[in-house]
Design an enzyme around this catalytic site. Sequence first.
Site, short mmCIF file in Angstrom:
data_model
loop_
_atom_site.label_atom_id
_atom_site.label_comp_id
_atom_site.label_asym_id
_atom_site.label_seq_id
_atom_site.Cartn_x
_atom_site.Cartn_y
_atom_site.Cartn_z
N SER A 118 -21.18 88.97 98.57
CA SER A 118 -22.32 89.22 99.46
C SER A 118 -22.49 90.72 99.62
O SER A 118 -21.51 91.44 99.88
CB SER A 118 -22.09 88.57 100.82
OG SER A 118 -23.18 88.81 101.69
N HIS A 132 -30.54 93.12 99.46
CA HIS A 132 -29.53 92.09 99.72
C HIS A 132 -29.28 91.33 98.42
O HIS A 132 -30.21 91.10 97.64
CB HIS A 132 -30.03 91.13 100.80
CG HIS A 132 -29.41 89.77 100.74
ND1 HIS A 132 -30.03 88.69 100.13
CD2 HIS A 132 -28.22 89.29 101.19
CE1 HIS A 132 -29.25 87.62 100.21
NE2 HIS A 132 -28.15 87.97 100.85
N THR A 135 -24.18 85.72 95.62
CA THR A 135 -24.04 84.50 94.82
C THR A 135 -22.74 83.84 95.22
O THR A 135 -21.79 84.51 95.64
CB THR A 135 -24.04 84.78 93.30
OG1 THR A 135 -23.01 85.73 92.98
CG2 THR A 135 -25.38 85.31 92.84
N HIS A 196 -40.96 83.47 113.50
CA HIS A 196 -41.41 84.00 114.78
C HIS A 196 -42.16 85.32 114.65
O HIS A 196 -42.78 85.78 115.61
CB HIS A 196 -40.22 84.14 115.76
CG HIS A 196 -39.22 85.17 115.37
ND1 HIS A 196 -38.12 84.89 114.61
CD2 HIS A 196 -39.13 86.51 115.65
CE1 HIS A 196 -37.40 85.98 114.43
NE2 HIS A 196 -37.99 86.98 115.05
N GLY A 279 -14.94 80.27 110.74
CA GLY A 279 -13.85 81.12 111.20
C GLY A 279 -13.52 82.28 110.32
O GLY A 279 -12.43 82.86 110.43
#
Length: 296
Positions: A118, A132, A135, A196, A279
């Site tokens: 990432s 950004h 994969t 939004h 987590g």
Amino acid sequence: MSNAMETEKQQASAWFRQLRDEIVAAFEGLEDSHASGPFASADAGRFEVTQTKRQSDDGSDAGGGLMSVMRGGRVFEKVGVNVSTVYGTLGEAAQKAMAARGVPGIAENPQFWASGISLVAHMQNPHCPAVHMNTRMFWTPGAWWFGGGSDLNPCIEYDEDTAHFHAAQKTHLDPHGDDLYPRLKAWADEYFYIPHRNRARGVGGIFMDDRNSGDWAADFALTRDIGRAFLPAFLPLVEKRRVQDFSEADKDTQLVHRGLYAEYNLVYDRGTKFGLATGHDANAVLMSLPPLAKWV
């Protein structure tokens, strides 16, 4: 689990780490080569690398990865390139989300394995686009799939930059089928949309999820080419724009756009929700957030 699938998981995890190493080297190369223009007199940035660990509820090892973050460089104001391979038992919320997506057998056996890369880059110069890329491969006892893509997020848009970014994606996807780039582009347009605000997060890119054609090798090859497309799509844009002068108004535009980016990642992004729900290290999950942002 079959020996073949265990081997495939190892191959996927190794690829994500290899891609991470290539991108980190390329980004530090950009820092070193920035010899003129804004921020050229600053020290060249370097990645700070931290190992991340994930523990299961009983305290046992559940995988981890590398969090690599560069702050305050000549070119990058903040960029993170993370890789991880985690495993264990999905929590109740994650199980429900997977079941809602139609993952077979997840209610009966909530074991999972996931690996991926990432990347989010926020730039010093507002003429340089934020970007950004991610994969990943996901496995449960009942299914496996690949996902991810990349998208460009300029605060100051240049049509030629958008065209180049998309052309590089198309070049890498076309060998996998002429219909693939248009479908993944449309998917990105839908996925990276902020309801939004009634607008897209940026100028798009490509995106896929739940990719399982039944041919693991073909889907893995596609995933690798999505990753390989990233540097040719992004680096030329940075090399061109990093030398441009900018005004206070340009910087203000950048900060407002970063607020938009933060809203999307905190409210809608599936990877953020999954990382926090399972987590994983919160700092690694939230490394996508910009160092500074503004709302009007």
